[in-house]
Design an enzyme around this catalytic site. Sequence first.
Site: not given
Ligand SMILES: Cc1cc2nc3c(=O)[nH]c(=O)nc-3n(C[C@H](O)[C@H](O)[C@H](O)COP(=O)(O)OP(=O)(O)OC[C@H]3O[C@@H](n4cnc5c(N)ncnc54)[C@H](O)[C@@H]3O)c2cc1C
Length: 623
Positions: A465
Amino acid sequence: MSEQTQGQKLSNLIQLSPRTEVDSMPEYKAPLRDIKFVMTELLNSEQHYANLEGAEDATPDMVDAIIGEGAKFCEQVLSPLNQVGDKEGCTWSEDGVKTPTGFKEAYQQYVEGGWPSMTADPNYGGQGLPHSLGLVMSEMVGTANWSFGMYPGLSHGATNTIEEHGTEEQKQTYLTKLISGEWTGTMCLTEPHCGSDLGTLRTKAEPNADGTYAITGTKIFISAGEHDMAENIVHIVLARLPGAPEGTKGISLFIVPKCLPNEDGSAGERNAVSCGSIEHKMGIHGNATCVMNFDGAKGWLIGPENKGLNCMFTFMNTARIGTAIQGLGAAELGFQGSLAYAKERLAMRSLSGPKNPEGIADPIIVHPDVRRMLLTQKAVAEGARALIYLTAQQADVVHSGKTEEERKAADEALGFLTPIAKAFLTEIGYEAANLGMQVFGGHGFISEWGMEQNVRDARIGMIYEGTTGIQALDLLGRKVLMTQGESLKGFTKQVHLFCKENAEDEQLKEFIEPLAAMNKEWGELTTKIGMSAMKNREEVGAASVDYLMYSGYAVFAYLWARMAKVALDKMVEGTTEEMFYNAKIQTARFYFKRMLPRAKGHAESMLAGADSLMDMPEEAFAI
Ligand SMILES: Cc1cc2nc3c(=O)[nH]c(=O)nc-3n(C[C@H](O)[C@H](O)[C@H](O)COP(=O)(O)OP(=O)(O)OC[C@H]3O[C@@H](n4cnc5c(N)ncnc54)[C@H](O)[C@@H]3O)c2cc1C
């Protein structure tokens, strides 16, 4: 579960052996007295509900009855399944994804109890009760068994989204089934290459001749994406139309059901959407986190073309408050488990002389450091409850406030408080869960006690989220600086008024003076960051997480000062519950003296500037 009480289990464990097969998972007890304190004494829910349009049914008796029934269900049905869910996890079977033993039956009971319909629109089968009341139930469900709570939690977000943006036909077809609980929902945003940056998503939506769309792409990490608890699953999916603008301006929103609805409304043939795999993960094992493949699946557009992300924000905001509850739940569960343990576990003597001279040693609750850990958990859990219920009241007003002016002000307050509640509470909730484990010493690391599960389950709260980093950018960048500090001022004005009204109260001085100083400093820090951001935009990103944490401690200071005032007033009036109110005052005092000073560190860090982060060349991050 064995017939033993928690105390007996603890005694067995302590006397017999450090490892035992006794099932020692903490039994969740809904904190009904504190729930009532926050709702009625702190936030005057009776008056609040009376001021809402259409909340006539939320009378005090009705509210008590609903919460009491909900508590029983959570304590007796969901809590015993928490450890089962962790141990078994979700598994593949010939018929698809199987949820842990007991989850399906518990969901059936949840549906029969009418819980999915509690806050939904009466025109589609809902009970129209206020959202804030629904959140009390969500707190109890989520604390008793977070993995279970995510299934109806996701349905709730889908319900809100279709309620707000769906056509009448979509409401008749999908909303009614989500509200009855016969079908569940999901949110499908994340793709293998993007989560935070949804502007780069690739899932395609091509128009079919009949006005529907063919959805093709892969979504990952989809919570409750596939399971055996309901006959159909309504996926709410972000995708791009052909020729859509790049980035977030070219995203549209679709309903894609697992089974296509028949003319009579029942679930019909399978749509071309399937679960590719279930993720193996650190915690929340009872919830199915799925890779979902859309292979030309039939979908229906919700809301206007290319405005999908705006519509999805309805879902995301519901889910963000929902996730904030995870921080509260983790702190509450850790506190309940570790408090019982700290009263029973004997180790060494109190520094000021034996407190249990008959025993071989004193219970560990006599030691200052154990008290620090218990009081931190208590301050976090009760402060979080106050923050979430306050935020939920704003959501009630946005939805059912009587005047446009009221609704607008509440919307601003809700926007300001949401990233703080989501990120601050999951961060400190995780800390509290860790302290819960620490109170147990080595036993905390052993599975039977449930404390390590609580830590593993709580960790995801800071990631999904929108990570803490993303929430912090939303708060400082979008909510505060882009409104020239107006949303912050809306809140600090309230704090200022409270401080002014109570400035002469000698008993409250220890809370009001630091609160008033912090409230002033909050504005000054914001101005300083705003000024440096005008010269270098990296300053916003560099300050953002410290700014969010500082804001969280400030909001907590306001709420703890208010809680102390309610308790002090009660003590002056005279009460039979002296112990309860005294504990509130003591906890407020602990918060101000031992947790609030952390904000000073955040203030110093946020002003340290971006250079110490950005000057290092990328190549210099050498291994
Ligand atoms: C158990 C689980 C359940 C989930 N459930 C759902 C679901 O129901 N539906 C759904 O759609 N998704 C779901 N997700 C996905 C989840 O919402 C994402 O994993 C999360 O939003 C982070 O995105 P990412 O994994 O692509 O990380 P990334 O976006 O790749 O981020 C990696 C790191 O970089 C940092 N970062 C990225 N951009 C910036 C910026 N501009 N400035 C500073 N820091 C930054 C982030 O804070 C993070 O620390 C789920 C994930 C898990 C693990």
